[in-house]
Motif scaffolding. Structure first.
Motif, mmCIF file in Angstrom:
data_model
loop_
_atom_site.group_PDB
_atom_site.id
_atom_site.type_symbol
_atom_site.label_atom_id
_atom_site.label_comp_id
_atom_site.label_asym_id
_atom_site.label_seq_id
_atom_site.Cartn_x
_atom_site.Cartn_y
_atom_site.Cartn_z
ATOM 1 N N LEU A 219 10.541 24.808 37.290
ATOM 2 C CA LEU A 219 10.663 25.869 36.290
ATOM 3 C C LEU A 219 9.688 25.530 35.167
ATOM 4 C CD1 LEU A 219 12.090 28.415 35.184
ATOM 5 C CD2 LEU A 219 13.741 26.879 34.090
ATOM 6 N N ASP A 220 8.554 26.215 35.169
ATOM 7 C CA ASP A 220 7.456 25.945 34.238
ATOM 8 C C ASP A 220 7.390 27.100 33.238
ATOM 9 O OD1 ASP A 220 5.056 25.469 32.939
ATOM 10 O OD2 ASP A 220 3.928 25.034 34.751
ATOM 11 N N MET A 221 7.725 26.816 31.987
ATOM 12 C CA MET A 221 7.780 27.850 30.952
ATOM 13 C C MET A 221 6.677 27.613 29.924
ATOM 14 S SD MET A 221 11.909 27.977 30.269
ATOM 15 C CE MET A 221 11.862 26.452 29.327
ATOM 16 N N ASP A 222 5.753 28.539 29.812
ATOM 17 C CA ASP A 222 4.664 28.466 28.844
ATOM 18 C C ASP A 222 4.858 29.593 27.831
ATOM 19 O OD1 ASP A 222 2.333 28.079 27.458
ATOM 20 O OD2 ASP A 222 1.007 28.806 29.033
ATOM 21 N N LEU A 223 5.274 29.243 26.626
ATOM 22 C CA LEU A 223 5.530 30.226 25.575
ATOM 23 C C LEU A 223 4.418 30.137 24.534
ATOM 24 C CD1 LEU A 223 8.453 28.599 26.317
ATOM 25 C CD2 LEU A 223 9.290 30.640 25.182
ATOM 26 N N TYR A 224 3.986 31.284 24.010
ATOM 27 C CA TYR A 224 2.841 31.243 23.101
ATOM 28 C C TYR A 224 2.818 32.461 22.188
ATOM 29 C CZ TYR A 224 0.857 34.498 26.515
ATOM 30 O OH TYR A 224 0.649 35.575 27.342
ATOM 31 N N MET A 225 2.068 32.334 21.108
ATOM 32 C CA MET A 225 1.751 33.445 20.221
ATOM 33 C C MET A 225 0.273 33.360 19.876
ATOM 34 S SD MET A 225 3.541 32.224 16.608
ATOM 35 C CE MET A 225 5.194 32.423 17.266
ATOM 36 N N GLY A 226 -0.360 34.517 19.677
ATOM 37 C CA GLY A 226 -1.791 34.540 19.417
ATOM 38 C C GLY A 226 -2.148 35.441 18.263
ATOM 39 N N GLY A 227 -3.429 35.424 17.909
ATOM 40 C CA GLY A 227 -3.922 36.213 16.786
ATOM 41 C C GLY A 227 -4.674 35.325 15.824
ATOM 42 N N LEU A 229 -3.499 33.091 13.123
ATOM 43 C CA LEU A 229 -2.251 32.534 12.625
ATOM 44 C C LEU A 229 -2.526 31.545 11.494
ATOM 45 C CD1 LEU A 229 -0.816 31.895 16.187
ATOM 46 C CD2 LEU A 229 -0.290 33.834 14.700
ATOM 47 N N ASP A 230 -1.915 31.793 10.367
ATOM 48 C CA ASP A 230 -2.105 30.972 9.178
ATOM 49 C C ASP A 230 -1.582 29.558 9.428
ATOM 50 O OD1 ASP A 230 -1.901 29.753 6.597
ATOM 51 O OD2 ASP A 230 -1.785 31.729 5.667
ATOM 52 N N PRO A 231 -2.423 28.518 9.222
ATOM 53 C CA PRO A 231 -1.963 27.138 9.447
ATOM 54 C C PRO A 231 -0.725 26.772 8.648
ATOM 55 C CG PRO A 231 -4.339 27.189 9.252
ATOM 56 C CD PRO A 231 -3.848 28.567 8.897
ATOM 57 N N ARG A 232 -0.495 27.431 7.512
ATOM 58 C CA ARG A 232 0.684 27.111 6.705
ATOM 59 C C ARG A 232 1.986 27.460 7.408
ATOM 60 N NH1 ARG A 232 -0.586 30.411 1.377
ATOM 61 N NH2 ARG A 232 -1.169 31.891 3.044
ATOM 62 N N PHE A 233 1.912 28.364 8.383
ATOM 63 C CA PHE A 233 3.123 28.803 9.075
ATOM 64 C C PHE A 233 3.191 28.258 10.499
ATOM 65 C CE2 PHE A 233 2.051 32.412 6.125
ATOM 66 C CZ PHE A 233 2.964 32.028 5.143
ATOM 67 N N ALA A 234 2.425 27.198 10.768
ATOM 68 C CA ALA A 234 2.383 26.633 12.117
ATOM 69 C C ALA A 234 3.749 26.114 12.557
ATOM 70 C CB ALA A 234 1.349 25.511 12.178
ATOM 71 N N ALA A 235 4.423 25.390 11.676
ATOM 72 C CA ALA A 235 5.724 24.824 12.038
ATOM 73 C C ALA A 235 6.737 25.922 12.326
ATOM 74 C CB ALA A 235 6.225 23.917 10.914
ATOM 75 N N GLY A 236 6.716 26.989 11.535
ATOM 76 C CA GLY A 236 7.623 28.111 11.771
ATOM 77 C C GLY A 236 7.359 28.788 13.101
ATOM 78 N N GLY A 237 6.083 28.892 13.478
ATOM 79 C CA GLY A 237 5.740 29.476 14.766
ATOM 80 C C GLY A 237 6.305 28.658 15.917
ATOM 81 N N LEU A 238 6.219 27.340 15.804
ATOM 82 C CA LEU A 238 6.773 26.477 16.846
ATOM 83 C C LEU A 238 8.286 26.648 16.961
ATOM 84 C CD1 LEU A 238 5.023 22.985 16.757
ATOM 85 C CD2 LEU A 238 4.966 24.712 18.555
ATOM 86 N N GLU A 239 8.957 26.737 15.834
ATOM 87 C CA GLU A 239 10.408 26.912 15.852
ATOM 88 C C GLU A 239 10.787 28.216 16.563
ATOM 89 O OE1 GLU A 239 12.878 25.044 15.099
ATOM 90 O OE2 GLU A 239 11.903 23.396 14.051
ATOM 91 N N THR A 240 10.011 29.267 16.328
ATOM 92 C CA THR A 240 10.278 30.542 16.987
ATOM 93 C C THR A 240 10.115 30.424 18.495
ATOM 94 O OG1 THR A 240 9.560 31.784 15.038
ATOM 95 C CG2 THR A 240 9.587 32.966 17.127
ATOM 96 N N LEU A 241 9.037 29.775 18.931
ATOM 97 C CA LEU A 241 8.813 29.593 20.364
ATOM 98 C C LEU A 241 9.939 28.770 20.983
ATOM 99 C CD1 LEU A 241 4.966 28.878 20.369
ATOM 100 C CD2 LEU A 241 6.103 30.986 21.084
ATOM 101 N N HIS A 242 10.358 27.733 20.287
ATOM 102 C CA HIS A 242 11.419 26.884 20.827
ATOM 103 C C HIS A 242 12.718 27.658 20.995
ATOM 104 C CE1 HIS A 242 14.836 24.020 20.325
ATOM 105 N NE2 HIS A 242 14.229 23.517 21.365
ATOM 106 N N SER A 243 13.035 28.526 20.044
ATOM 107 C CA SER A 243 14.269 29.300 20.169
ATOM 108 C C SER A 243 14.229 30.207 21.397
ATOM 109 C CB SER A 243 14.499 30.131 18.899
ATOM 110 O OG SER A 243 13.511 31.137 18.748
ATOM 111 N N HIS A 244 13.063 30.757 21.712
ATOM 112 C CA HIS A 244 12.927 31.577 22.922
ATOM 113 C C HIS A 244 13.057 30.721 24.180
ATOM 114 C CE1 HIS A 244 12.052 35.406 21.103
ATOM 115 N NE2 HIS A 244 11.024 34.938 20.426
#
Length: 264
Positions: A219-227, A229-244
């Motif tokens: 079971l290989d899950m690759d979750l991502y966001m693109g565009g 993306l402001d480096p200041r919000f990098a940690a928040g982006g990771l948290e969102t991916l992890h919740s999914h």
């Protein structure tokens, strides 16, 4: 059910083979023009081992559909490796991405802490304008032998949407040589996922190791966001991916497999 709202738990018998987090950014030519001594000094206390190699991208066709079409081989990319003392954690830095991977995943909080310092120092030293892609990948390889589930069919362990034909009662998995599910889907307005699910044989990276004859489920899950993306919000982006990732994983396993993994 493709997704689950079951709460996140820790498993005593987690079947994670590797976890990878990657941030891609517009090319920074100073990375590769010289060795990243400042970056190494900033992370050396946690990643003391260093190596460098040249990665050769595959050839690509340019001018397809025109008389000038030709096959081009891109130039090799310098890939810097910063490795923990025990060899279980690895940072990779190239002119296009920084990533952290581990083969000994201790849980999300510890994984995040391991990346806090390198990511902060990378942003401080190289000042990326933005990130083009933030990715989080979980590679699970379920072994019925290690979980004491030998003889139980995958349909009792993996949810039907991730099994394809193997979910059917009249399909004999022992006589099915290939059956996998490939899904690419949106998760919300910013996040997407690519999921590969299916049984298969796993090759060992150890030279001369005996061949593993057990059929495992990947079971290989690759979750991502693109565009942009402001480096200041990098940690928040990771948290969102992890919740999914939690919703997908919990939706992919049955109660039988959940219990065999020994939730804490």
């Amino acid at each position: 059910m493709l997704f689950s709202d079951n709460p996140r738990v820790h498993y005593n018998k987690a079947q994670l083979a590797e976890v990878i987090c990657q941030f891609r950014f517009p090319a920074i030519l100073s990375i590769g023009a010289k060795e990243p001594a400042d970056f190494q000094e900033a992370v050396r206390s946690v990643f003391p081992r260093y190596a460098v190699r040249k990665d050769q991208p595959g050839p690509k066709i340019t001018g397809l559909g025109t008389p000038a079409a030709k096959l081009e081989t891109p130039e090799a990319v310098t890939n810097y490796h910063f490795i923990s003392a025990d060899g279980r954690w690895k940072l990779n830095l190239t002119r296009n991405f920084i990533s952290l991977s581990t083969v000994a995943y201790p849980g999300w909080e510890e994984f995040g802490k391991r990346f806090d310092l390198p990511l902060a120092q990378f942003i401080r030293i190289y000042q990326p304008a933005f990130f083009e892609r933030i990715g989080l990948r979980y590679v699970n390889i379920f072994s019925r032998k290690s979980l004491e589930l030998e003889g139980e069919p995958w349909r009792d362990l993996i949810a039907a949407p991730y099994l394809g034909a193997l979910a059917e009662e009249d399909v004999d998995e022992r006589s099915t040589t290939k059956c996998s599910v490939e899904v690419e889907m949106g998760l919300d307005s910013t996040c997407r996922a690519k999921v590969h699910a299916g049984p298969g044989m796993v090759k060992s990276n150890v030279p001369d190791a005996p061949k593993d004859q057990e059929v495992k489920f990947i079971l290989d899950m690759d979750l991502y966001m693109g565009g942009q993306l402001d480096p200041r919000f990098a940690a928040g982006g990771l948290e969102t991916l992890h919740s999914h990732s939690t919703a997908i994983f919990q939706g992919a396993i049955t109660d039988r497999l959940h219990s065999a993994l020994e939730p804490q």
